[in-house]
Design a protein around this motif. Sequence first.
Motif, PDB file in Angstrom:
ATOM      1  N   ASP A  76      61.193 -15.176 -15.531  1.00  0.00           N
ATOM      2  CA  ASP A  76      60.349 -13.996 -15.377  1.00  0.00           C
ATOM      3  C   ASP A  76      59.074 -14.409 -14.654  1.00  0.00           C
ATOM      4  O   ASP A  76      58.910 -15.567 -14.255  1.00  0.00           O
ATOM      5  N   PHE A  77      58.135 -13.447 -14.496  1.00  0.00           N
ATOM      6  CA  PHE A  77      56.924 -13.728 -13.730  1.00  0.00           C
ATOM      7  C   PHE A  77      55.682 -13.244 -14.459  1.00  0.00           C
ATOM      8  O   PHE A  77      55.711 -12.209 -15.143  1.00  0.00           O
ATOM      9  N   LEU A  78      54.603 -13.994 -14.282  1.00  0.00           N
ATOM     10  CA  LEU A  78      53.261 -13.512 -14.584  1.00  0.00           C
ATOM     11  C   LEU A  78      52.524 -13.379 -13.260  1.00  0.00           C
ATOM     12  O   LEU A  78      52.469 -14.328 -12.466  1.00  0.00           O
ATOM     13  N   TRP A  79      51.971 -12.190 -13.029  1.00  0.00           N
ATOM     14  CA  TRP A  79      51.222 -11.932 -11.802  1.00  0.00           C
ATOM     15  C   TRP A  79      49.734 -11.868 -12.112  1.00  0.00           C
ATOM     16  O   TRP A  79      49.320 -11.404 -13.168  1.00  0.00           O
ATOM     17  N   PHE A  80      48.929 -12.314 -11.173  1.00  0.00           N
ATOM     18  CA  PHE A  80      47.482 -12.153 -11.292  1.00  0.00           C
ATOM     19  C   PHE A  80      46.875 -12.178  -9.889  1.00  0.00           C
ATOM     20  O   PHE A  80      47.538 -12.560  -8.914  1.00  0.00           O
ATOM     21  N   LYS A  81      45.631 -11.758  -9.802  1.00  0.00           N
ATOM     22  CA  LYS A  81      44.942 -11.712  -8.516  1.00  0.00           C
ATOM     23  C   LYS A  81      43.682 -12.557  -8.567  1.00  0.00           C
ATOM     24  O   LYS A  81      43.004 -12.638  -9.592  1.00  0.00           O
ATOM     25  N   LEU A  82      43.380 -13.163  -7.415  1.00  0.00           N
ATOM     26  CA  LEU A  82      42.213 -14.026  -7.266  1.00  0.00           C
ATOM     27  C   LEU A  82      41.510 -13.681  -5.958  1.00  0.00           C
ATOM     28  O   LEU A  82      42.134 -13.178  -5.024  1.00  0.00           O
ATOM     29  N   PRO A  83      40.193 -13.942  -5.865  1.00  0.00           N
ATOM     30  CA  PRO A  83      39.528 -13.784  -4.569  1.00  0.00           C
ATOM     31  C   PRO A  83      40.153 -14.725  -3.534  1.00  0.00           C
ATOM     32  O   PRO A  83      40.486 -15.872  -3.845  1.00  0.00           O
TER      33      PRO A  83
ATOM     34  N   SER B  16      48.923  -0.960 -10.843  1.00  0.00           N
ATOM     35  CA  SER B  16      48.475  -2.330 -10.666  1.00  0.00           C
ATOM     36  C   SER B  16      49.660  -3.281 -10.714  1.00  0.00           C
ATOM     37  O   SER B  16      50.649  -3.033 -11.407  1.00  0.00           O
ATOM     38  N   PHE B  17      49.549  -4.359  -9.948  1.00  0.00           N
ATOM     39  CA  PHE B  17      50.546  -5.420  -9.956  1.00  0.00           C
ATOM     40  C   PHE B  17      51.940  -4.887  -9.666  1.00  0.00           C
ATOM     41  O   PHE B  17      52.914  -5.221 -10.313  1.00  0.00           O
ATOM     42  N   ARG B  18      52.018  -4.033  -8.670  1.00  0.00           N
ATOM     43  CA  ARG B  18      53.307  -3.534  -8.213  1.00  0.00           C
ATOM     44  C   ARG B  18      53.539  -4.091  -6.812  1.00  0.00           C
ATOM     45  O   ARG B  18      52.657  -4.643  -6.175  1.00  0.00           O
ATOM     46  N   GLY B  19      54.775  -3.916  -6.313  1.00  0.00           N
ATOM     47  CA  GLY B  19      55.070  -4.386  -4.964  1.00  0.00           C
ATOM     48  C   GLY B  19      54.144  -3.735  -3.944  1.00  0.00           C
ATOM     49  O   GLY B  19      54.036  -2.519  -3.901  1.00  0.00           O
ATOM     50  N   GLU B  20      53.478  -4.554  -3.146  1.00  0.00           N
ATOM     51  CA  GLU B  20      52.518  -4.033  -2.175  1.00  0.00           C
ATOM     52  C   GLU B  20      52.816  -4.511  -0.762  1.00  0.00           C
ATOM     53  O   GLU B  20      52.082  -4.195   0.161  1.00  0.00           O
ATOM     54  N   THR B  21      53.866  -5.303  -0.582  1.00  0.00           N
ATOM     55  CA  THR B  21      54.209  -5.810   0.741  1.00  0.00           C
ATOM     56  C   THR B  21      55.241  -4.898   1.390  1.00  0.00           C
ATOM     57  O   THR B  21      56.283  -4.608   0.806  1.00  0.00           O
ATOM     58  N   ILE B  22      54.927  -4.456   2.600  1.00  0.00           N
ATOM     59  CA  ILE B  22      55.819  -3.593   3.367  1.00  0.00           C
ATOM     60  C   ILE B  22      56.398  -4.428   4.501  1.00  0.00           C
ATOM     61  O   ILE B  22      55.661  -4.936   5.347  1.00  0.00           O
ATOM     62  N   ALA B  23      57.723  -4.602   4.501  1.00  0.00           N
ATOM     63  CA  ALA B  23      58.375  -5.422   5.516  1.00  0.00           C
ATOM     64  C   ALA B  23      58.214  -4.800   6.899  1.00  0.00           C
ATOM     65  O   ALA B  23      57.976  -3.596   7.050  1.00  0.00           O
ATOM     66  N   ALA B  24      58.367  -5.645   7.915  1.00  0.00           N
ATOM     67  CA  ALA B  24      58.141  -5.191   9.284  1.00  0.00           C
ATOM     68  C   ALA B  24      59.025  -3.999   9.654  1.00  0.00           C
ATOM     69  O   ALA B  24      58.586  -3.057  10.312  1.00  0.00           O
ATOM     70  N   ARG B  25      60.293  -4.026   9.209  1.00  0.00           N
ATOM     71  CA  ARG B  25      61.187  -2.909   9.526  1.00  0.00           C
ATOM     72  C   ARG B  25      60.657  -1.609   8.953  1.00  0.00           C
ATOM     73  O   ARG B  25      60.698  -0.560   9.598  1.00  0.00           O
TER      74      ARG B  25
ATOM     75  N   ILE C  84      40.453 -16.074 -14.288  1.00  0.00           N
ATOM     76  CA  ILE C  84      41.468 -15.772 -15.300  1.00  0.00           C
ATOM     77  C   ILE C  84      40.881 -16.149 -16.656  1.00  0.00           C
ATOM     78  O   ILE C  84      40.952 -17.297 -17.089  1.00  0.00           O
ATOM     79  N   GLN C  85      40.259 -15.162 -17.288  1.00  0.00           N
ATOM     80  CA  GLN C  85      39.568 -15.403 -18.551  1.00  0.00           C
ATOM     81  C   GLN C  85      40.436 -15.131 -19.774  1.00  0.00           C
ATOM     82  O   GLN C  85      40.131 -15.584 -20.868  1.00  0.00           O
ATOM     83  N   GLY C  86      41.500 -14.392 -19.592  1.00  0.00           N
ATOM     84  CA  GLY C  86      42.385 -14.066 -20.704  1.00  0.00           C
ATOM     85  C   GLY C  86      43.661 -13.438 -20.183  1.00  0.00           C
ATOM     86  O   GLY C  86      43.818 -13.203 -18.974  1.00  0.00           O
ATOM     87  N   TRP C  87      44.577 -13.158 -21.109  1.00  0.00           N
ATOM     88  CA  TRP C  87      45.870 -12.593 -20.701  1.00  0.00           C
ATOM     89  C   TRP C  87      45.729 -11.200 -20.110  1.00  0.00           C
ATOM     90  O   TRP C  87      46.618 -10.741 -19.386  1.00  0.00           O
ATOM     91  N   GLN C  88      44.602 -10.524 -20.371  1.00  0.00           N
ATOM     92  CA  GLN C  88      44.365  -9.210 -19.784  1.00  0.00           C
ATOM     93  C   GLN C  88      44.207  -9.302 -18.260  1.00  0.00           C
ATOM     94  O   GLN C  88      44.313  -8.284 -17.559  1.00  0.00           O
ATOM     95  N   ASP C  89      43.972 -10.493 -17.757  1.00  0.00           N
ATOM     96  CA  ASP C  89      43.856 -10.691 -16.315  1.00  0.00           C
ATOM     97  C   ASP C  89      45.198 -11.004 -15.662  1.00  0.00           C
ATOM     98  O   ASP C  89      45.249 -11.342 -14.473  1.00  0.00           O
ATOM     99  N   THR C  90      46.273 -10.935 -16.424  1.00  0.00           N
ATOM    100  CA  THR C  90      47.614 -11.178 -15.900  1.00  0.00           C
ATOM    101  C   THR C  90      48.493  -9.963 -16.175  1.00  0.00           C
ATOM    102  O   THR C  90      48.150  -9.092 -16.974  1.00  0.00           O
ATOM    103  N   SER C  91      49.635  -9.914 -15.525  1.00  0.00           N
ATOM    104  CA  SER C  91      50.598  -8.834 -15.727  1.00  0.00           C
ATOM    105  C   SER C  91      51.998  -9.428 -15.770  1.00  0.00           C
ATOM    106  O   SER C  91      52.403 -10.145 -14.849  1.00  0.00           O
TER     107      SER C  91
END
Length: 409
Positions: free
Chosen positions: A186-193, A43-52, A263-270
């Motif tokens: 640093d970064f906090l990552w999270f996902k939303l609809p 979860s919350f890992r790099g998921e974008t694949i560049a065009a090359r 985002i209900q709590g820190w468990q919803d972030t990484s």
Amino acid sequence: MRMIETDVLVIGGGPAGALLFCLLARRGLRATLVERETTAERSFRGETIAARSVVTLRELGFGPALAKHGFVELTGISFWENGERIVRADYRSFPIDALPIDIPQPALIEAFLAAAGGAPRCEVMRATTFLSLVEEDGVVRGAMLKTRDGETLEARGRLVVGADGRFSRTRKASGLEATITPMERDFLWFKLPRPVDWGSEAQLVVERDRHLVILPTFPDLLRVGFNLPKRGFEEIRKRGIDAFRSDIAALDPRLAKLVAAHIQGWQDTSFLEIFTAELREWARDGLVLIGDSSHTATPILGQGVNLAIQDAVLLAPAIAAALSRTANDVVRAAELAEFVAKRRAHKSMVTRFQRAQETSLAESSPLGTWLRRARLRALDLFPLKYRLLDRVLNAPHDMPREAIHVGAV
């Protein structure tokens, strides 16, 4: 104690390790992949694949597997400040016949492993942990491993490949020194609809030295990164989740309702610590490091996965050539020198660009932010904008044609 014999022992089943294992299997080489997790789920890992890299994966025959799973094509990237779009790049204007895609990392890894399935001399060892290197007279001869049920194994091979990520235990055991450079934030990552009318463009939303990275994510989500001051996570936690949601809404009001609902709590972030790791040497006799193990990148422009893919594609033929030259000896560092030199040069270019962008994003003074906007506006008007950006985003990696055709599905 049980002994395992192989030719190439790959430590780490992320994109770099899994793809390298697949490419070695296609060549009929004897390879063992060691992965401490029981599945490819991440979860919350790099998921974008560049065009090359999309082009490379298609040439390697993975196009049908990617299409069967599904992905999101990204049409462009834009930089916004105070509600104004400062610069935009349309990915469809680049001179390459592909768009970047967003696909979950587990799907990518499983596609690689499925393509290697059935190779007679190859094995995937899940739930197995790397303990230490096996060395004799300064030469790496294998590794000590431990299974989930507590069994200790000695795996012997002609080459150990450390592909175990940004906190690589193989790197630490190797004695190859890394220069670790912390970034300012640093970064906090999270996902939303993802709202139905959002579109499929990556966005960077900035206010002084704070910013959000907003990425359309498969299947119908937004992946959002919120920058923090270095070592600032505990302070954010002390302020509470309501204050965090307010910070997001202040930066981008479009996200206010989504953040409040999901985002209900820190468990919803990484949390992701941002640093670069660079090594003067990537290889020893009997050992080589690839991916984040040898050149940890920052999240800017999502280059980590792409660097890993390119490492694996270029290393596979180099390993095959080295193994064919001698019957039983280990692969010497000198035999991988050309691979290391090419990949280091490419990674150095990416790192310079990422550090320049990180410095720009960290600007907080009125003068600094004004100069940033001026530079970006100039870039947006620059006639050769796409040629300049193409050098970083879609840089060719001199892949040998035979690397594509050997065993491509």
